[in-house]
Design a protein around this motif. Structure first.
Motif, PDB file in Angstrom:
ATOM      1  N   PRO A  97       0.532  -1.122   0.410  1.00 49.38           N
ATOM      2  CA  PRO A  97      -0.263  -0.179   0.170  1.00 49.38           C
ATOM      3  C   PRO A  97       0.512   0.703  -0.044  1.00 49.38           C
ATOM      4  CG  PRO A  97      -0.868  -1.583   1.937  1.00 49.38           C
ATOM      5  CD  PRO A  97       1.126  -2.121   1.254  1.00 49.38           C
ATOM      6  N   LEU A 101      -2.171   5.072   5.914  1.00 52.83           N
ATOM      7  CA  LEU A 101      -3.285   4.271   6.300  1.00 52.83           C
ATOM      8  C   LEU A 101      -4.016   2.828   6.200  1.00 52.83           C
ATOM      9  CD1 LEU A 101      -6.556   7.015   5.559  1.00 52.83           C
ATOM     10  CD2 LEU A 101      -5.444   6.619   7.706  1.00 52.83           C
ATOM     11  N   ASN A 102      -3.488   2.176   4.555  1.00 51.22           N
ATOM     12  CA  ASN A 102      -3.685   1.228   4.381  1.00 51.22           C
ATOM     13  C   ASN A 102      -2.385   0.067   4.922  1.00 51.22           C
ATOM     14  OD1 ASN A 102      -6.156   2.121   3.199  1.00 51.22           O
ATOM     15  ND2 ASN A 102      -5.320   2.634   1.684  1.00 51.22           N
ATOM     16  N   SER A 103      -1.223   0.190   5.562  1.00 53.82           N
ATOM     17  CA  SER A 103      -0.505  -0.601   5.593  1.00 53.82           C
ATOM     18  C   SER A 103      -0.803  -1.577   6.275  1.00 53.82           C
ATOM     19  CB  SER A 103       0.477   0.501   6.787  1.00 53.82           C
ATOM     20  OG  SER A 103       0.104   0.916   7.789  1.00 53.82           O
ATOM     21  N   ARG A 104      -2.083  -1.893   7.012  1.00 58.28           N
ATOM     22  CA  ARG A 104      -2.252  -3.000   7.875  1.00 58.28           C
ATOM     23  C   ARG A 104      -3.395  -3.778   7.285  1.00 58.28           C
ATOM     24  NH1 ARG A 104      -4.985  -3.130  12.080  1.00 58.28           N
ATOM     25  NH2 ARG A 104      -4.101  -4.167  13.290  1.00 58.28           N
ATOM     26  N   GLU A 105      -3.695  -3.189   5.939  1.00 63.97           N
ATOM     27  CA  GLU A 105      -4.584  -3.986   5.571  1.00 63.97           C
ATOM     28  C   GLU A 105      -4.276  -5.176   4.157  1.00 63.97           C
ATOM     29  OE1 GLU A 105      -6.955  -3.351   6.827  1.00 63.97           O
ATOM     30  OE2 GLU A 105      -6.845  -1.190   7.461  1.00 63.97           O
ATOM     31  N   VAL A 107      -4.289  -5.816   0.209  1.00 65.08           N
ATOM     32  CA  VAL A 107      -3.942  -5.108  -0.990  1.00 65.08           C
ATOM     33  C   VAL A 107      -3.349  -6.535  -2.168  1.00 65.08           C
ATOM     34  CG1 VAL A 107      -3.518  -3.432  -2.464  1.00 65.08           C
ATOM     35  CG2 VAL A 107      -3.836  -3.290   0.377  1.00 65.08           C
ATOM     36  N   MET A 463      -9.026  -5.115  -2.360  1.00 62.97           N
ATOM     37  CA  MET A 463      -9.043  -4.604  -0.968  1.00 62.97           C
ATOM     38  C   MET A 463      -9.813  -5.182   0.174  1.00 62.97           C
ATOM     39  SD  MET A 463      -8.264  -0.300   1.080  1.00 62.97           S
ATOM     40  CE  MET A 463      -6.742  -0.125   0.051  1.00 62.97           C
ATOM     41  N   GLN A 464      -8.834  -5.984   1.096  1.00 62.47           N
ATOM     42  CA  GLN A 464      -9.568  -6.340   2.284  1.00 62.47           C
ATOM     43  C   GLN A 464      -9.038  -6.061   3.517  1.00 62.47           C
ATOM     44  OE1 GLN A 464      -9.660 -10.407   1.754  1.00 62.47           O
ATOM     45  NE2 GLN A 464     -10.278 -10.926   3.587  1.00 62.47           N
ATOM     46  N   LYS A 465     -10.298  -5.221   3.925  1.00 61.73           N
ATOM     47  CA  LYS A 465      -9.673  -3.783   5.042  1.00 61.73           C
ATOM     48  C   LYS A 465     -10.575  -4.884   6.393  1.00 61.73           C
ATOM     49  CE  LYS A 465     -10.570   0.143   5.385  1.00 61.73           C
ATOM     50  NZ  LYS A 465      -9.107   0.776   5.178  1.00 61.73           N
ATOM     51  N   LYS A 466      -9.940  -4.934   7.659  1.00 60.75           N
ATOM     52  CA  LYS A 466     -10.005  -5.474   9.051  1.00 60.75           C
ATOM     53  C   LYS A 466     -11.208  -4.603   9.740  1.00 60.75           C
ATOM     54  CE  LYS A 466      -5.993  -7.668  10.371  1.00 60.75           C
ATOM     55  NZ  LYS A 466      -4.971  -7.070   8.918  1.00 60.75           N
ATOM     56  N   MET A 473     -11.590   5.807  11.072  1.00 57.25           N
ATOM     57  CA  MET A 473     -12.240   5.828  10.213  1.00 57.25           C
ATOM     58  C   MET A 473     -13.161   7.357  10.275  1.00 57.25           C
ATOM     59  SD  MET A 473     -10.805   3.609   7.908  1.00 57.25           S
ATOM     60  CE  MET A 473      -9.305   4.181   9.489  1.00 57.25           C
TER      61      MET A 473
END
Length: 526
Positions: A97, A101-105, A107, A463-466, A473
Motif C-alpha cells: 500500500p 492508512l492502508n498499511s495493515r490491510e 491489498v 482491498m480487504q480491510k479489518k 475511520m
C-alpha cells in the motif's frame, strides 16, 4: 475443394448461450483443468502433424519447412510455455500500500478470466493465428468461440474434426462460415474479441464490439517497409529481404511490403536479389517445391491486377501468372513512385516487391511517415547511429534490424535424413518472447507468451480491510470539519518537505556524507 460445413445461425446462438452458462459454473477456472486442456491442444497438433502438413499443402502448397516454422512450432511452443508458467502467471499479486492508512490491510491483484471470448482466425497462417491466441484464452480461464477462416478450407475442416476429439466442447467451440456467419457472431455479446486480419475488417469488428462495450485485440497489418542504408551488406540484405517477402508466397502480415533503397545502390540490390531468387527457386520458381501458392484464384487475380495496372516502375523479373495453379512468380519492380496508388495504396499481401529509390535517409523517413504506422519496420544497416535515426523518427508495431520475420514466431526447422529416417531438427531462431502487435491502423493490443495471458485476463483490484479501529475511520465520515480535513490531508497528501527530500535525495545524501567526514576529520585533529 475441402468439405467444410458452415455452422448454422441457430447453432451459433446455441453455442454462445451454452458457453455462457458453462462458464458461469466456474468450470474453466481451475488451473489443473486449464493445464489439461492446453496439454490436449498440444497433443492435437503434435499427434496430427502430417495431416496438418497435408491440409496446408492443399490450401497454399505451403512447403513443409514453412508449415512447421510458421504454423506448428508456434502453437507447440506456446502450449509448453503456459504449461511451465501458468501457476506463476495466475498467482495473486500482493501489493504494498502507498497510503499509511492502508498499511495493515490486505491489498492485492487477482487475475480473473474475462468470460466468453471470441477469436477470429486468419487464413494465411490458419493454425498459428487461430490456436496461439486460443492457448492464451484457455490459460486465462475463459470459454472460447473460435471462428476459423473459411478461405483455408482444408485446414479449417481438419481443425474442426480434431477439435471435437481433443478439447471440451462444453466450453470451447468452433464456428465455421463466411461473411454471414461472422456477422451473426458479432451481434452477440462477448467479453473480448480477438481478431487477426485486415484493417478494413478490423474496423467492422471494433464497431460491433463497441455496441456491447467489449474490449478488442486487433492484429492487423499495413505497408511494412524495409529501409536499406548505404553501408549495408547487400548480399545479406537481399537474402533476408527475400526471405521476409516470399515466405508463404508473401501472404504474411509482417512481410516486407516495399523497399527503400539508396539510389546509388539500387543496382547492387537488384543484382544481389536476383541472384538470391535464382539460387533458392531456380530458373523457374513455378517448378520449385519450396515456393508456395496463393490461397485462392480471387487472390491471384488481385495480385495480377496490381502488376498489370501499376502506375509506375518496371519489372526486373517475375510477373508470370497461372490462375489454374494459383501461381504468381516472385516479382521485383524498380523505379516505383511512392504515390503509385496501385502498388503503394494498400498492403500487397503477395509476392510482389516494389523498390523505391531515395537520396538522403531523411527522405526515406519522411516517406515512411506519410503512411499510417506499419505492423513492423525493417532496417538494414551496420551503423547504429543510422539505425537509431530511423527508429527515433518513425512509429511501428515492432522493429527488426538486419533481418526479417525473426521477431515474431517460435522455431525454425530443417529436415535431415539420418539412417534413411526423415527427422525434423529445430532451433530457436524466431523470438516469441517479444510482444506482437500493431499501433494505430496496424492494430490494437498485443500478445504472445504472458501478454496473451494478460490480453484475456482482468486484473481485479482487491482491498480487504479489518473491522477494527473504527474510531480512526470516523475522520472520513460526515459531518465534515476543518480539523478532520486537515487530518485527512496529513494522511493522504505528501508534505512538500518530503517531496523536496525525495527529489533531492542524491545531493542531500552526498552533503550528509561530507558533513560526517568533516566531523570525523575535526575529531581527529582535536
Amino acid at each position: 475443394m475441402a468439405d467444410l460445413q458452415y455452422t448454422s445461425l441457430d447453432s451459433i446462438q446455441d453455442a454462445v448461450t451454452s458457453l455462457r452458462v458453462n462458464f458461469d459454473t466456474g468450470k474453466t477456472r481451475g488451473l489443473d483443468y486449464r493445464k489439461f486442456q492446453i496439454q490436449q491442444l498440444y497433443n492435437m497438433v503434435a499427434h496430427n502433424e502430417e495431416r496438418i502438413y497435408e491440409a496446408l499443402a492443399k490450401d497454399m502448397n505451403k512447403p513443409r519447412s514453412e508449415a512447421m516454422s510458421g504454423d506448428i512450432a508456434p502453437v507447440l511452443e506456446e502450449c509448453l510455455y503456459f504449461l511451465d508458467n501458468l501457476d506463476r502467471l495466475a498467482k495473486e499479486e500482493k501489493i504494498k500500500p502507498r497510503l499509511a492508512l492502508n498499511s495493515r490491510e490486505i491489498v492485492k491483484v487477482r487475475r480473473d478470466p474475462l468470460g466468453v471470448v471470441l477469436i477470429i482466425g486468419c487464413w494465411n497462417y490458419p493454425v498459428q493465428l487461430s490456436l496461439v491466441p486460443l492457448v492464451g484464452a484457455i490459460a486465462a480461464g475463459n470459454a472460447v468461440v473460435l471462428k476459423l477462416s473459411e478461405v483455408a478450407a482444408h485446414t479449417a475442416a481438419l481443425l474442426t474434426d480434431l477439435f471435437t476429439r481433443y478439447l471440451d466442447q462444453t466450453v470451447y467451440r468452433i464456428v465455421n462460415g463466411a461473411v454471414e456467419e461472422t456477422t451473426s457472431l458479432l451481434t452477440h455479446h462477448f467479453d473480448h474479441i480477438f481478431y487477426t486480419g485486415s484493417p478494413a475488417v478490423g474496423k467492422i469488428v471494433m464497431n460491433a464490439a463497441a455496441k456491447h462495450l467489449t474490449g478488442v485485440t486487433l492484429e492487423l497489418g499495413g505497408k511494412s517497409p524495409a529501409v536499406i542504408t548505404p553501408d549495408a551488406d547487400m548480399k545479406i540484405t537481399a537474402n533476408r529481404i527475400a526471405f521476409g517477402k516470399f515466405y508463404n508466397c508473401g501472404q504474411i502480415c509482417i512481410a516486407v511490403d516495399y523497399v527503400l533503397c539508396p539510389a546509388s545502390r539500387v543496382d547492387d540490390f537488384v543484382k544481389a536479389f536476383s541472384a538470391t531468387i535464382k539460387e533458392w527457386f531456380g530458373e523457374n520458381p513455378k517448378h520449385s517445391k519450396d515456393y508456395a501458392r496463393m490461397v485462392s484464384v480471387r487472390h491471384v487475380d488481385r495480385i495480377a491486377g496490381l502488376i498489370e495496372n501499376r502506375q509506375s516502375g518496371g519489372i526486373v523479373f517475375g510477373g508470370d501468372v497461372d490462375r489454374d495453379e494459383r501461381y504468381i512468380a516472385p516479382t521485383l519492380i524498380t523505379d516505383v513512385k511512392f504515390n503509385d496508388q496501385v502498388l503503394m495504396g494498400d498492403e500487397i499481401f503477395g509476392p510482389v516487391l516494389p523498390v523505391i529509390a531515395y537520396n538522403e535517409l531523411d527522405e526515406a523517413i519522411t516517406l515512411i511517415k506519410k503512411n499510417p504506422p506499419p505492423l513492423v519496420l525493417y532496417v538494414f544497416s551496420k551503423k547504429q547511429k543510422l539505425i537509431d535515426r530511423v527508429l527515433e523518427n518513425t512509429q511501428s508495431g515492432g522493429v527488426c534490424v538486419n533481418d526479417t520475420l525473426m521477431h515474431q514466431a517460435g522455431k525454425f526447422f530443417w529436415e535431415l535424413k539420418i539412417k534413411k529416417r526423415l527427422i525434423s531438427v529445430g532451433f530457436p531462431l524466431l523470438e516469441y518472447s517479444l510482444p506482437f502487435g500493431g499501433i494505430g491502423n496496424s492494430g490494437v493490443g498485443n500478445y504472445h507468451g504472458h501478454r496473451s495471458f494478460n490480453a484475456f485476463t482482468h486484473e481485479r483490484a482487491i482491498m480487504q480491510k479489518k473491522q477494527q479501529l473504527e474510531f480512526l475511520m470516523k475522520v472520513r465520515y460526515p459531518p465534515y470539519t476543518s480539523g478532520n480535513l486537515s487530518l485527512l490531508r496529513t494522511f493522504m497528501v505528501t508534505h512538500p518537505y518530503v517531496v523536496y527530500l525525495k527529489q533531492n535525495k542524491g545531493p542531500i545524501r552526498a552533503a550528509m556524507i561530507l558533513i560526517i567526514l568533516l566531523i570525523l576529520y575535526l575529531k581527529r585533529r582535536a
